[in-house]
Design an enzyme around this catalytic site. Structure first.
Site, PDB file in Angstrom:
ATOM      1  N   LYS A 196       0.736  -1.113  -0.171  1.00 30.50           N
ATOM      2  CA  LYS A 196       0.114  -0.009  -0.019  1.00 30.50           C
ATOM      3  C   LYS A 196       0.981   1.161   0.034  1.00 30.50           C
ATOM      4  O   LYS A 196       1.569   1.481   0.993  1.00 30.50           O
ATOM      5  CB  LYS A 196      -0.920   0.165   1.201  1.00 30.50           C
ATOM      6  N   GLY A 249       7.255   4.877   8.030  1.00 32.14           N
ATOM      7  CA  GLY A 249       6.284   6.247   8.127  1.00 32.14           C
ATOM      8  C   GLY A 249       6.630   6.958   9.333  1.00 32.14           C
ATOM      9  O   GLY A 249       7.558   6.749  10.111  1.00 32.14           O
ATOM     10  N   SER A 250       5.521   7.432   9.861  1.00 26.20           N
ATOM     11  CA  SER A 250       5.655   8.262  10.986  1.00 26.20           C
ATOM     12  C   SER A 250       5.805   7.384  12.347  1.00 26.20           C
ATOM     13  O   SER A 250       5.076   6.558  12.071  1.00 26.20           O
ATOM     14  CB  SER A 250       4.749   9.375  11.138  1.00 26.20           C
ATOM     15  N   GLY A 254       3.234   4.064  13.141  1.00 25.75           N
ATOM     16  CA  GLY A 254       4.067   3.062  13.612  1.00 25.75           C
ATOM     17  C   GLY A 254       3.582   2.305  14.703  1.00 25.75           C
ATOM     18  O   GLY A 254       3.545   1.111  14.786  1.00 25.75           O
ATOM     19  N   GLU A 272       9.817   1.485  10.424  1.00 27.58           N
ATOM     20  CA  GLU A 272      11.154   2.226  10.269  1.00 27.58           C
ATOM     21  C   GLU A 272      10.355   3.656  10.227  1.00 27.58           C
ATOM     22  O   GLU A 272       9.774   4.216   9.511  1.00 27.58           O
ATOM     23  CB  GLU A 272      11.735   2.074   8.791  1.00 27.58           C
ATOM     24  N   CYS A 307      13.997  10.747   6.679  1.00 22.75           N
ATOM     25  CA  CYS A 307      13.850  10.249   7.894  1.00 22.75           C
ATOM     26  C   CYS A 307      15.271  10.406   8.595  1.00 22.75           C
ATOM     27  O   CYS A 307      15.174  10.823   9.703  1.00 22.75           O
ATOM     28  CB  CYS A 307      13.730   8.715   7.827  1.00 22.75           C
ATOM     29  N   GLU A 407      10.267  16.106  14.709  1.00 18.36           N
ATOM     30  CA  GLU A 407      10.465  16.078  13.545  1.00 18.36           C
ATOM     31  C   GLU A 407       9.817  16.836  12.589  1.00 18.36           C
ATOM     32  O   GLU A 407       8.640  16.765  12.734  1.00 18.36           O
ATOM     33  CB  GLU A 407      10.318  14.400  13.062  1.00 18.36           C
TER      34      GLU A 407
HETATM   35  P1  NAD Z   1       2.752   8.376   7.811  1.00 15.66           P
HETATM   36  O1  NAD Z   1       2.763   7.431   8.672  1.00 15.66           O
HETATM   37  O2  NAD Z   1       1.564   9.512   7.642  1.00 15.66           O
HETATM   38  O3  NAD Z   1       2.378   7.325   6.562  1.00 15.66           O
HETATM   39  C1  NAD Z   1       3.056   6.330   5.993  1.00 15.66           C
HETATM   40  C2  NAD Z   1       1.860   5.216   5.437  1.00 15.66           C
HETATM   41  O4  NAD Z   1       1.112   4.563   6.551  1.00 15.66           O
HETATM   42  C3  NAD Z   1       1.448   5.758   4.472  1.00 15.66           C
HETATM   43  O5  NAD Z   1       1.138   4.648   3.358  1.00 15.66           O
HETATM   44  C4  NAD Z   1      -0.105   5.924   4.969  1.00 15.66           C
HETATM   45  O6  NAD Z   1      -1.154   5.929   4.043  1.00 15.66           O
HETATM   46  C5  NAD Z   1      -0.162   4.863   6.097  1.00 15.66           C
HETATM   47  N1  NAD Z   1      -1.175   5.231   7.280  1.00 15.66           N
HETATM   48  C6  NAD Z   1      -1.221   6.376   7.739  1.00 15.66           C
HETATM   49  N2  NAD Z   1      -2.294   6.422   8.528  1.00 15.66           N
HETATM   50  C7  NAD Z   1      -2.505   5.085   8.900  1.00 15.66           C
HETATM   51  C8  NAD Z   1      -3.405   4.529   9.812  1.00 15.66           C
HETATM   52  N3  NAD Z   1      -3.937   4.867  10.570  1.00 15.66           N
HETATM   53  N4  NAD Z   1      -3.650   2.966   9.345  1.00 15.66           N
HETATM   54  C9  NAD Z   1      -2.699   2.375   8.641  1.00 15.66           C
HETATM   55  N5  NAD Z   1      -1.931   3.005   7.774  1.00 15.66           N
HETATM   56  C10 NAD Z   1      -1.843   4.365   7.897  1.00 15.66           C
HETATM   57  O7  NAD Z   1       4.112   8.935   6.906  1.00 15.66           O
HETATM   58  P2  NAD Z   1       4.318   9.943   5.965  1.00 15.66           P
HETATM   59  O8  NAD Z   1       4.008  11.217   6.287  1.00 15.66           O
HETATM   60  O9  NAD Z   1       3.763   8.852   4.714  1.00 15.66           O
HETATM   61  O10 NAD Z   1       6.046   9.794   5.988  1.00 15.66           O
HETATM   62  C11 NAD Z   1       6.943  10.449   6.603  1.00 15.66           C
HETATM   63  C12 NAD Z   1       7.397   9.706   7.803  1.00 15.66           C
HETATM   64  O11 NAD Z   1       8.089   8.675   7.352  1.00 15.66           O
HETATM   65  C13 NAD Z   1       8.478  10.513   8.568  1.00 15.66           C
HETATM   66  O12 NAD Z   1       8.095  10.404   9.843  1.00 15.66           O
HETATM   67  C14 NAD Z   1       9.753   9.783   8.078  1.00 15.66           C
HETATM   68  O13 NAD Z   1      10.717   9.957   9.159  1.00 15.66           O
HETATM   69  C15 NAD Z   1       9.291   8.500   8.173  1.00 15.66           C
HETATM   70  N6  NAD Z   1      10.390   7.640   7.139  1.00 15.66           N
HETATM   71  C16 NAD Z   1      11.073   6.829   7.912  1.00 15.66           C
HETATM   72  C17 NAD Z   1      12.047   6.285   7.225  1.00 15.66           C
HETATM   73  C18 NAD Z   1      13.047   5.235   8.166  1.00 15.66           C
HETATM   74  O14 NAD Z   1      13.621   4.377   6.968  1.00 15.66           O
HETATM   75  N7  NAD Z   1      13.319   5.384   9.010  1.00 15.66           N
HETATM   76  C19 NAD Z   1      12.103   6.266   5.922  1.00 15.66           C
HETATM   77  C20 NAD Z   1      11.189   7.276   5.117  1.00 15.66           C
HETATM   78  C21 NAD Z   1      10.306   7.835   6.091  1.00 15.66           C
END
Ligand code: NAD
Length: 505
Positions: A196, A249-250, A254, A272, A307, A407
């Site tokens: 997804k 993601g965030s 997570g 991550e 990230c 962040e």
């Molecule tokens: P996000 O957490 O908002 O979204 C990430 C994914 O989760 C998306 O596909 C989103 O649709 C899904 N998602 C959102 N809410 C959800 C829910 N309630 N239930 C299930 N899935 C859900 O993050 P973002 O804004 O897309 O990305 C930015 C974040 O990603 C930053 O915090 C960044 O640090 C992190 N990131 C980390 C790494 C790493 O390797 N550590 C790499 C890239 C990005």
């Protein structure tokens, strides 16, 4: 690198190709493009101008159920999980090569979706994604079990088996590359996958799915369901037939993944997540100029939407003024907001209007808290159609300020003066996050001491953001658990089975 990605293309030509692009908008389930069950759509916006690129199929729980069912059927059939390792390697290697062949189209899709410069896509995201599949293809016949040293009346072996259906839930900051990091080790280990993508960057994953089938990937092995986090993402996280979620993601979402696992089938979860990584520059640095240049790249690269962005820059007091002068010089030289389809551009817009407002909100907080705004702080005046934010520098930041702790995920650097290595480590570790850190010193003992003492999964000494596929990627503390890239990532997608034979006397 194949000609398709190395060839020089002008800005006008990129625009013309973008205008001619007819991206796939449907879902990819069981080897076919299909509309979503409810026929729902969402608008996909180009952040460089706020215009709608296209309408994408919006998957919901029903589509997730179909995709997981297809992935489960494919898994249980053994068509992938029991394919001879050599054959599976060939498919993934061909897939890597097709990614290179289609590099320009993949680059265009991500640039239009999330605003990063086309040059970065061509030189970093596309080749690194192809290389990721190549690397994990090569791990397949290196996954080994063991025969243990047991009594002579027994024979005991341990084998490694795939997990089943793996869900990959990824963010928008490196759409293609984050998908590759998740999918490649899962597929290499013999699992089937439902991906997804983030709703802000849905397009390149669909081309990826098509290329997988072209490479010989059987139907149902890689499925892509676009949709929103709170419905499609949640349905995947809660699904009873998903054996593992690989999430990037965030930190907030997570944590939800771990809750979903607890509420459903105790699926494995790797996360991550976010970071607030320190770049520590000590007075005995061998080359302050190089350190300043790396610090600039470490925070403004990819619009700061990284990230591992080195967003807290801890500088020893005796070189503080000189560092700020050099940092300012290089920031203005290296990062000028521009049209992401212009190959000369180094900084595009942020991914969305929401992200732009969020980042501008943090800049306001920095001003209110009394940090010194050295440059930037707003939207560049000649780019008011897109979601741009100028490269921004705050100095005289203290560890208590919001901009030193949260962040921001945008081009905002916070420079904090420190008295020496001890205070630098103290501040570096005073964080909920622990993804990465950079240390600049010419003293070997100091470098080793700091590398030992800093609570982070990735440490760079006299560089920043260097690495290759052998490097485990992931964090300590609330930056997540699990590691992407590296050989261990493929093992994380297996489970051991112990087989004990009674040989009699
Ligand atoms: P996000 O957490 O908002 O979204 C990430 C994914 O989760 C998306 O596909 C989103 O649709 C899904 N998602 C959102 N809410 C959800 C829910 N309630 N239930 C299930 N899935 C859900 O993050 P973002 O804004 O897309 O990305 C930015 C974040 O990603 C930053 O915090 C960044 O640090 C992190 N990131 C980390 C790494 C790493 O390797 N550590 C790499 C890239 C990005």
């Amino acid at each position: 690198m194949h000609i398709s990605t190395a060839e020089k293309v002008t800005k006008e030509e990129w625009h013309s190709r973008a205008a001619d692009l007819r991206p796939e908008t449907r879902l990819f389930i069981d080897g076919e493009f299909v509309e979503s069950v409810q026929r729902k759509k969402f608008e996909n916006i180009n952040p460089a101008n706020g215009e709608v690129i296209t309408e994408m199929a919006r998957g919901t729980e029903e589509d997730i159920n179909l995709a997981v069912a297809a992935a489960r059927r494919a898994y249980r059939s053994g068509i992938w999980s029991r394919m001879a390792p050599r054959e599976r390697m060939d498919v993934l290697a061909k897939f890597a090569s097709l990614i290179e062949d289609h590099g320009q189209e993949l680059a265009l899709l991500d640039t239009l979706d999330m605003g990063k410069s086309i040059t970065e896509m061509i030189t970093v995201d596309v080749p690194f994604s192809a290389h990721c599949f190549q690397y994990f293809a090569e791990t397949i016949d290196k996954i080994e079990g063991a025969v243990t040293n047991t009594a002579s009346d027994a024979f005991h072996y341990i084998s490694r088996e795939p997990l089943g259906v793996v869900a990959a839930i990824v963010p928008w900051n490196y759409p293609l590359m984050m998908a590759a990091w998740k999918i490649a080790p899962a597929l290499a280990a013999g699992n089937t996958v439902v991906l997804k993508p983030a709703e802000q960057s849905p397009m390149s994953a669909l081309l990826l799915a098509r290329l997988f089938v072209e490479a010989g990937g059987p139907p149902g092995v890689l499925n892509v369901v676009n949709g929103f986090g709170e419905d499609a993402g949640r349905a995947l996280g809660l699904h009873m037939d998903v054996a593992k979620v690989g999430f990037t993601g965030s930190t907030e979402v997570g944590k939800l993944m771990m809750v979903y696992a607890g509420q459903s089938n105790m699926k494995k979860v790797t996360t991550e997540c976010g970071g607030k990584s320190p770049q520590i520059i000590l007075a005995d640095v061998a080359d302050l100029d190089t350190a300043a240049k790396y610090a600039v790249n470490g925070i403004y690269g990819n619009q700061g939407e990284v990230c591992s962005a080195g967003s807290r820059i801890l500088v020893e007091q005796s070189i503080y003024g000189e560092f700020l002068a050099r940092f300012t010089h290089y920031a203005k030289d290296l990062f000028v907001p521009g049209d992401p389809l212009d190959p000369a551009t180094t900084m595009g817009p942020l991914v969305s209007k929401e992200q732009q407002s969020r980042v501008l909100g943090y800049i306001d907080k920095g001003k209110q808290e009394g940090a010194t705004l050295n440059f930037g702080g707003g939207q560049p005046s000649d780019f008011d159609q897109g979601y741009y934010v100028e490269p921004t520098l705050f100095s005289d930041v203290n560890r208590k300020m919001i901009i030193a702790n949260e962040e921001i995920f945008g081009p905002v650097a916070a420079v904090i003066p420190v008295s020496g290595p001890e205070e630098a480590v103290d501040i570096a570790n005073d964080s909920d996050f622990g993804l990465a850190a950079g240390i600049w010193t010419s003293d070997l003992n100091t470098a080793h001491r700091l590398a030992r003492d800093i609570e982070a999964g990735i440490i760079w000494v006299n560089c920043y953001d260097h690495g290759d596929m052998t490097q485990p990627w992931g964090g300590f503390k609330q930056s997540g658990q699990g590691r992407d890239k590296c050989f261990d990532a493929v093992l994380q997608h297996t489970q051991t089975k112990s087989v004990w034979f009674n040989l009699g006397s």
